[in-house]
Motif scaffolding. Structure first.
Motif, short mmCIF file in Angstrom:
data_model
loop_
_atom_site.label_atom_id
_atom_site.label_comp_id
_atom_site.label_asym_id
_atom_site.label_seq_id
_atom_site.Cartn_x
_atom_site.Cartn_y
_atom_site.Cartn_z
N ASN A 178 45.68 -80.86 34.29
CA ASN A 178 46.69 -81.62 35.01
C ASN A 178 46.13 -82.25 36.26
O ASN A 178 46.72 -83.22 36.77
N THR A 190 45.32 -85.63 35.09
CA THR A 190 46.51 -86.46 34.95
C THR A 190 47.01 -86.92 36.31
O THR A 190 47.41 -88.08 36.49
N LEU A 233 48.07 -88.42 29.51
CA LEU A 233 48.80 -87.17 29.29
C LEU A 233 49.16 -86.99 27.82
O LEU A 233 48.95 -85.91 27.24
N GLY A 293 55.32 -81.26 30.11
CA GLY A 293 54.58 -82.41 30.59
C GLY A 293 55.48 -83.60 30.85
O GLY A 293 55.29 -84.33 31.82
N HIS A 338 56.95 -78.48 35.32
CA HIS A 338 56.30 -78.30 34.03
C HIS A 338 56.67 -76.95 33.44
O HIS A 338 57.04 -76.83 32.26
#
Lengths: 186, 125
Positions: free
Chosen positions: A41, A44, A60, A84, A114
């Motif tokens: 993450n 991302t 993602l 997500g 999340h």
């Protein structure tokens, strides 16, 4: 999507997948479901602040799909996607409002969201009793979100030193969105 | 909002959630009725106080639940993470959950005491 965005997204997807697969080899540290470092993450998050949601969203989605297939845990894709989606929706809405030294704030909130999304998906498939794990998952989301957020933050602050990213480095005023003047010229 | 304010907010939230997590995992309901759920439906109802000898419950998807000495735990499962097995005995309000197999084991609280479905199992047997 122009060539630069595609290239950036592809590089970041490959990076996110590599991190995800390595992390998937680590066994769970705590006997609590859904607690993972979530290091991919950070990629991302970096993509979101560096190149906007238009690039971060494919990164993602590709990481969730390919990561689930490559690690042989296609089952957990549903939960990853639920979490997500929620965390990315939040990030995409607020990323413009946070200065460079508060990327970790977005990350911590996104991580908690999340986990909530994953919990909601688990509650939908199992039973609402799984929400007993909410406090533990909020706590772990804050901790992991802080770590990955700081990773992304420091990367964002120094990425301008690399040639490929130099053209899109952070502007002097500290905003993350590059001017993209070169793209407009093409 | 200033960074310090965010840090203070997150620290407070972390404290509260840790306290809540501790509370949830250690607060044990008064009675000893445990429900084993799969796919959201009550599959088995176990009274831990009546379980005289250890016995196993085999669930549909490769999970085996063991009841012994007033405790219930997940003995084995075919899930990749084995979190449910590592969790040990059921304590407090924190259920034992095997997400891949959609199994939830938890104490039945008072509102649930009017069971919607008990699949023919005799408590304690």
């Amino acid at each position: 999507m122009n060539a630069r965005k595609v290239t950036t997204a592809s590089l970041l997807t490959a990076l996110a997948l590599a991190v995800y697969i390595v992390e998937a080899q680590i066994p769970p540290l705590l006997p609590l479901p859904g607690i993972k470092p979530g290091l991919s993450n950070a990629v991302t998050l970096f993509a979101l602040f560096f190149a906007g949601p238009g690039v971060a969203a494919p990164v993602l989605v590709a990481r969730i799909l390919l990561g689930g297939l490559l690690t042989g845990q296609a089952f957990s894709m549903l939960y990853s996607a639920a979490g997500g989606f929620l965390s990315f929706a939040f990030g995409a809405c607020v990323y413009r409002r946070f200065p460079r030294n508060q990327v970790f704030v977005v990350s911590m909130i996104s991580a908690v969201l999340h986990n909530i999304g994953q919990l909601a998906a688990a509650a939908a498939t199992s039973s609402a009793a799984v929400f007993a794990y909410l406090p533990a998952l909020v706590a772990s989301g804050l901790v992991t979100g802080l770590f990955t957020g700081l990773c992304a933050q420091y990367a964002l602050l120094h990425i301008g030193k690399i040639g490929f990213f130099k053209k899109n480095a952070l502007t002097a005023s500290g905003s993350f969105i590059s001017q993209r003047t070169e793209d407009k010229n093409h | 909002m200033k960074t310090r304010a965010w840090i203070a907010l997150f620290a407070a939230l972390l404290l509260v959630s840790c306290a809540a997590a501790w509370y949830v995992s250690h607060r044990r309901p008064a009675d000893s009725l445990v429900g084993v759920y799969q796919d959201g439906r009550l599959v088995r109802c176990v009274d831990l106080a009546l379980a005289a000898e250890p016995y196993d419950i085999a669930l549909a998807d490769g999970c085996v639940v063991r009841v012994e000495a007033g405790e219930i735990r997940m003995l084995s499962s075919d899930c990749p993470d084995q979190i449910c097995v590592a969790q040990g005995a059921l304590t407090g309000n924190l259920p034992i959950v095997c997400v891949p197999n959609r199994v939830v084991i938890r104490y039945l609280s008072e509102p649930d005491a009017g069971y919607d479905a008990v699949s023919g199992a005799v408590p304690g047997n």
